[in-house]
Design a protein around this motif. Structure first.
Motif, short mmCIF file in Angstrom:
data_model
loop_
_atom_site.label_atom_id
_atom_site.label_comp_id
_atom_site.label_asym_id
_atom_site.label_seq_id
_atom_site.Cartn_x
_atom_site.Cartn_y
_atom_site.Cartn_z
N LYS A 87 4.62 102.97 26.92
CA LYS A 87 4.28 103.48 28.25
C LYS A 87 2.77 103.67 28.40
CE LYS A 87 8.53 103.33 29.06
NZ LYS A 87 9.01 102.17 29.81
N SER A 137 14.92 98.74 30.69
CA SER A 137 13.77 99.01 31.53
C SER A 137 14.20 99.01 32.99
CB SER A 137 12.69 97.93 31.32
OG SER A 137 11.69 98.02 32.31
N ASP A 161 13.54 103.75 29.90
CA ASP A 161 12.14 104.10 30.19
C ASP A 161 11.56 105.19 29.29
OD1 ASP A 161 12.16 102.21 32.18
OD2 ASP A 161 12.53 103.64 33.79
#
Length: 292
Positions: free
Chosen positions: A98, A213, A276
């Motif tokens: 990230k 994702s 995520d």
């Protein structure tokens, strides 16, 4: 439950995992195991002839026995287990890092390591993609620094290459004794390879974790140019996204996830979706609800 997450370190959370069925082993631990022991819940009274251990004599039960026999307390045996992470490092797993520097897969693996060691179990890790990644492997250990080591290794790992042939051979190095295996992958592999992998893990209690994702699956524009890239081959392609194509992609993603769920349930348990970021509360709820 709130994780204690340092800005530059792994989460430290306690996870309520368990092994389906009874463990085998003699080392004291937290899991219900085969046989009688001294560190679990009370099971029943037994004759001292059946269990000749004077330390466990129950005076009250012996006095009230109509046959005048000596009674001893018999307890459930609790043992430790081995907890492993089997990590897919093929190229398609390279999307996880990230912008804030957090890596959900690294956070997940470190949290499992921390929970295992706090729970008196041993933790180990095997990682591979097209080839075995010897620098990533960790033998089963109870070392206190293992979670930090795991977190650092996964953060620094380079997911690359096409296929899971290395993973197919690496899982054969798991111990013969039944272990709890967290299988972490995006599972973007042909069905025969998935069945082969799950088949090689038949003696273990396998907990699948599907890395996904939301950007790739749900945040697609209804219309416009979209550049796609195959993370395993590096090939790029420019696609004109439109409503019909978007719906087709989303339907295929749902179909793939449903097929995975059927495969996992055939081999024993449902999967957890890591989307995520690593949410320890959601993972704990999954474990409590029967995921592990």
């Amino acid at each position: 439950m709130s994780p204690g997450v340092a800005a530059d370190g792994p989460p430290r959370v306690d996870l309520p995992y368990r092994l389906f069925g009874r463990a085998r082993g003699v080392a004291p631990g937290a899991h219900r195991a085969i046989g009688a022991g001294f560190n679990g819940a009370f099971l029943r009274h037994a004759s001292i002839l059946e269990m000749p251990d004077a330390r466990r004599i129950d005076v009250r039960a012996s006095i009230t026995d109509p046959f005048g026999g000596l009674k001893v307390r018999r307890f459930e045996h609790r043992a430790r287990i081995d907890v492993f992470v089997v990590l897919d490092l093929s190229g398609s797993m390279a999307f996880g890092r990230k912008a804030d520097g957090r890596d959900p897969v690294a956070d997940l693996c470190a949290a499992i390591a921390h929970a295992a060691i706090r729970g008196q179990d041993r933790f180990g890790m095997i990682a591979a993609g097209p080839r075995r990644r010897a620098e990533m492997a960790m033998r089963a250990t109870r070392r206190a620094g293992a979670p930090d080591d795991v977190w650092r290794r996964v953060i620094e790992a380079d997911a690359s290459g096409r296929g899971v042939s290395g993973l197919l051979s690496a899982v054969e190095e798991l111990p013969q004794r039944r272990s709890l295996v967290f299988f972490v992958s995006d599972f973007l592999m042909p069905e025969p390879e998935l069945e082969d992998l799950l088949g090689k893990l038949w003696r273990h209690d396998v907990a699948p974790i599907v890395v996904r994702s939301s950007a790739a699956e749900t945040r697609l524009p209804r219309f416009g140019l979209v550049e796609t890239r195959d993370l395993e081959t590096g090939r790029r392609k420019l696609v004109l996204m439109r409503r019909s194509l978007r719906e087709k992609w989303l339907a295929q993603a749902r179909k793939r996830r449903a097929a995975l769920d059927l495969a996992f349930r055939r081999h024993g348990r449902p999967a957890f979706d890591l989307i995520d970021r690593f949410d320890p509360d959601a993972f704990a709820d999954h474990l409590l609800s029967g995921g592990v």
